[in-house]
Scaffold this motif. Structure first.
Motif, PDB file in Angstrom:
ATOM      1  N   VAL A 226      -2.511  11.176  -6.068  1.00 65.27           N
ATOM      2  CA  VAL A 226      -2.047  10.822  -4.723  1.00 65.27           C
ATOM      3  C   VAL A 226      -3.115  11.172  -3.686  1.00 65.27           C
ATOM      4  N   GLU A 227      -3.764  12.313  -3.853  1.00 64.52           N
ATOM      5  CA  GLU A 227      -4.830  12.691  -2.924  1.00 64.52           C
ATOM      6  C   GLU A 227      -5.982  11.698  -2.988  1.00 64.52           C
ATOM      7  N   TRP A 228      -6.304  11.217  -4.193  1.00 68.18           N
ATOM      8  CA  TRP A 228      -7.367  10.223  -4.355  1.00 68.18           C
ATOM      9  C   TRP A 228      -6.971   8.898  -3.704  1.00 68.18           C
ATOM     10  N   ILE A 229      -5.707   8.478  -3.907  1.00 71.99           N
ATOM     11  CA  ILE A 229      -5.219   7.241  -3.282  1.00 71.99           C
ATOM     12  C   ILE A 229      -5.266   7.357  -1.766  1.00 71.99           C
ATOM     13  N   ASP A 230      -4.814   8.502  -1.253  1.00 73.22           N
ATOM     14  CA  ASP A 230      -4.800   8.711   0.198  1.00 73.22           C
ATOM     15  C   ASP A 230      -6.210   8.687   0.775  1.00 73.22           C
ATOM     16  N   LEU A 231      -7.152   9.322   0.074  1.00 67.69           N
ATOM     17  CA  LEU A 231      -8.543   9.316   0.520  1.00 67.69           C
ATOM     18  C   LEU A 231      -9.124   7.904   0.489  1.00 67.69           C
ATOM     19  N   THR A 232      -8.785   7.151  -0.556  1.00 69.51           N
ATOM     20  CA  THR A 232      -9.268   5.775  -0.676  1.00 69.51           C
ATOM     21  C   THR A 232      -8.726   4.910   0.454  1.00 69.51           C
ATOM     22  N   TYR A 233      -7.424   5.038   0.720  1.00 69.44           N
ATOM     23  CA  TYR A 233      -6.817   4.279   1.811  1.00 69.44           C
ATOM     24  C   TYR A 233      -7.467   4.631   3.147  1.00 69.44           C
ATOM     25  N   SER A 234      -7.705   5.918   3.351  1.00 67.39           N
ATOM     26  CA  SER A 234      -8.304   6.356   4.615  1.00 67.39           C
ATOM     27  C   SER A 234      -9.690   5.759   4.793  1.00 67.39           C
ATOM     28  N   ALA A 235     -10.470   5.745   3.701  1.00 68.59           N
ATOM     29  CA  ALA A 235     -11.833   5.219   3.778  1.00 68.59           C
ATOM     30  C   ALA A 235     -11.847   3.703   3.915  1.00 68.59           C
ATOM     31  N   LEU A 236     -11.031   3.026   3.099  1.00 69.22           N
ATOM     32  CA  LEU A 236     -11.070   1.567   3.062  1.00 69.22           C
ATOM     33  C   LEU A 236     -10.411   0.916   4.263  1.00 69.22           C
ATOM     34  N   PHE A 237      -9.333   1.540   4.751  1.00 66.67           N
ATOM     35  CA  PHE A 237      -8.557   0.875   5.796  1.00 66.67           C
ATOM     36  C   PHE A 237      -8.756   1.503   7.171  1.00 66.67           C
ATOM     37  N   PHE A 238      -8.472   2.776   7.325  1.00 66.50           N
ATOM     38  CA  PHE A 238      -8.590   3.382   8.647  1.00 66.50           C
ATOM     39  C   PHE A 238     -10.044   3.423   9.120  1.00 66.50           C
TER      40      PHE A 238
ATOM     41  N   LEU B   3       0.817  -1.211   0.000  1.00 64.30           N
ATOM     42  CA  LEU B   3       0.000   0.000   0.000  1.00 64.30           C
ATOM     43  C   LEU B   3       0.853   1.265   0.000  1.00 64.30           C
ATOM     44  N   ALA B   4       1.858   1.299   0.888  1.00 64.99           N
ATOM     45  CA  ALA B   4       2.715   2.483   0.980  1.00 64.99           C
ATOM     46  C   ALA B   4       3.535   2.667  -0.293  1.00 64.99           C
ATOM     47  N   SER B   5       3.977   1.569  -0.899  1.00 70.67           N
ATOM     48  CA  SER B   5       4.779   1.649  -2.128  1.00 70.67           C
ATOM     49  C   SER B   5       3.956   2.213  -3.273  1.00 70.67           C
ATOM     50  N   THR B   6       2.690   1.806  -3.369  1.00 71.13           N
ATOM     51  CA  THR B   6       1.813   2.316  -4.426  1.00 71.13           C
ATOM     52  C   THR B   6       1.678   3.826  -4.338  1.00 71.13           C
ATOM     53  N   GLU B   7       1.470   4.322  -3.134  1.00 68.34           N
ATOM     54  CA  GLU B   7       1.309   5.758  -2.941  1.00 68.34           C
ATOM     55  C   GLU B   7       2.615   6.508  -3.161  1.00 68.34           C
ATOM     56  N   ILE B   8       3.707   5.930  -2.711  1.00 62.75           N
ATOM     57  CA  ILE B   8       4.991   6.645  -2.768  1.00 62.75           C
ATOM     58  C   ILE B   8       5.541   6.696  -4.182  1.00 62.75           C
ATOM     59  N   ILE B   9       5.181   5.736  -5.043  1.00 60.81           N
ATOM     60  CA  ILE B   9       5.630   5.751  -6.434  1.00 60.81           C
ATOM     61  C   ILE B   9       5.151   7.019  -7.137  1.00 60.81           C
ATOM     62  N   PHE B  10       3.906   7.382  -6.894  1.00 65.50           N
ATOM     63  CA  PHE B  10       3.366   8.613  -7.485  1.00 65.50           C
ATOM     64  C   PHE B  10       3.934   9.854  -6.805  1.00 65.50           C
ATOM     65  N   THR B  11       4.098   9.791  -5.485  1.00 63.67           N
ATOM     66  CA  THR B  11       4.624  10.938  -4.750  1.00 63.67           C
ATOM     67  C   THR B  11       6.052  11.259  -5.179  1.00 63.67           C
TER      68      THR B  11
END
Length: 315
Positions: free
Chosen positions: A195-207, A155-163
């Motif tokens: 990246v903002e969309w990925i972060d929002l998705t992670y927040s909704a799906l996981f946290f 999960l972190a790698s997916t987000e960081i690749i774009f960042t």
């Protein structure tokens, strides 16, 4: 691409906590003491679980994973934070900033998953105590524990690749004390929507889903506990969950304090101070909670202290 009148930025400056120059030595000293307490407390838990046969049960194995995530999160954030506060301004390459963000993301995700697993472990222990050892056997514990680290890495790698593809032009100052995603997005001149969309998705799906799962689990646990006839039995059952409940409250309380802040002029300062709860207080609180609230941990610690004292007296 940077515009003609802009220079591509390869280094950034972390500004830390501005306006506290008169107290920076005090802040630095407090952070250093807290960091030492975090490292000692969490490593002690890791060693206790590793060396004491009475603690090699699922609950403490998962606690060991949580302690490892806590100490690594603190190590990647607090020393730099202390340096930023002491120097008022810290120069850092963009690559190093991205690496710190990557590490911060990994250990933050791991904490979330381990807390979910620990709630499931308490649910199985209370709802099905006779088959607890069969359900939560060593293989399952291994898969759940190390599976959390593997999933987190993905999960972190997916987000960081774009960042890592962000460009920074002109501005160099990050009004923060470490490289978090929000300040990096704010500084970048690239399109950050993915990246903002990925972060929002992670927040909704996981946290968010993790919080729902934990809440649902404990509602069911409390229903089971209330059905126990003896008050001693209810108290004993609840005591096995209390430390984990406090950890969950501290974790999600700090997350809510960080991300549910009002959008006004004071938000940057509120955001920074709220982040201290997550990066400093949580890793410190967890070993204290489990040491005070858990009889097995206290007993194992007491045994080690007695052995050390005996060896000192012999010398």
């Amino acid at each position: 691409m940077c515009q003609d009148n802009q220079t591509k930025v390869t280094e950034v400056y972390l500004l830390g906590l501005q306006g506290l120059e008169n107290f920076k030595t005090l802040f630095f000293s407090v952070l250093l003491l807290i960091y030492m307490a975090i490292v000692i407390g969490n490593i002690l838990i890791i060693l206790l679980v590793s060396t004491n046969s009475n603690l090699k049960i699922p609950m403490f194995i998962f606690l060991q994973h949580l302690a490892l995530a806590d100490v690594l999160l603190a190590t990647f954030v607090i020393p730099l934070m202390a340096e930023v506060i002491l120097k008022t301004k810290k120069k850092m390459s963009v690559d190093d900033c991205i690496i710190q963000l990557y590490s911060y993301s990994i250990f933050g995700f791991v904490q979330c998953f381990i807390l979910v697993i620990m709630s499931y472990d308490r649910y199985v222990a209370i709802s099905n105590p006779l088959h607890y050892i069969l359900i939560m056997d060593r293989r399952i514990c291994f898969l759940l524990g190390f599976g959390s680290w593997a999933l987190t890495w993905i999960l972190a790698s997916t987000e960081i690749i774009f960042t890592a593809q962000f460009e920074f032009c002109g501005l160099k100052d990050i009004d923060y004390f470490f490289c978090d995603l929000g300040p990096i997005i704010k500084l970048s001149t690239s399109d950050t929507s993915i990246v903002e969309w990925i972060d929002l998705t992670y927040s909704a799906l996981f946290f968010f889903c993790a919080l729902i799962f934990i809440t649902g689990t404990y509602i069911y646990i409390f229903i089971i506990i209330l059905k126990i006839s003896s008050s001693a039995g209810r108290k004993k059952s609840f005591s096995t969950c209390s430390a984990h409940l406090i950890s969950v409250g501290a974790y999600y309380g700090s997350i809510i304090a960080i991300y549910v802040t009002p959008a006004n002029e004071s938000s940057p300062s509120v955001y920074k101070y709220s982040s201290l709860l997550y990066t400093v207080v949580n890793p410190l609180v967890n070993p204290i909670i489990y040491s005070l609230r858990n009889h097995e941990i206290r007993q194992a610690l007491h045994k080690i202290v007695e052995e050390l004292w005996s060896n000192i007296m012999v010398i």
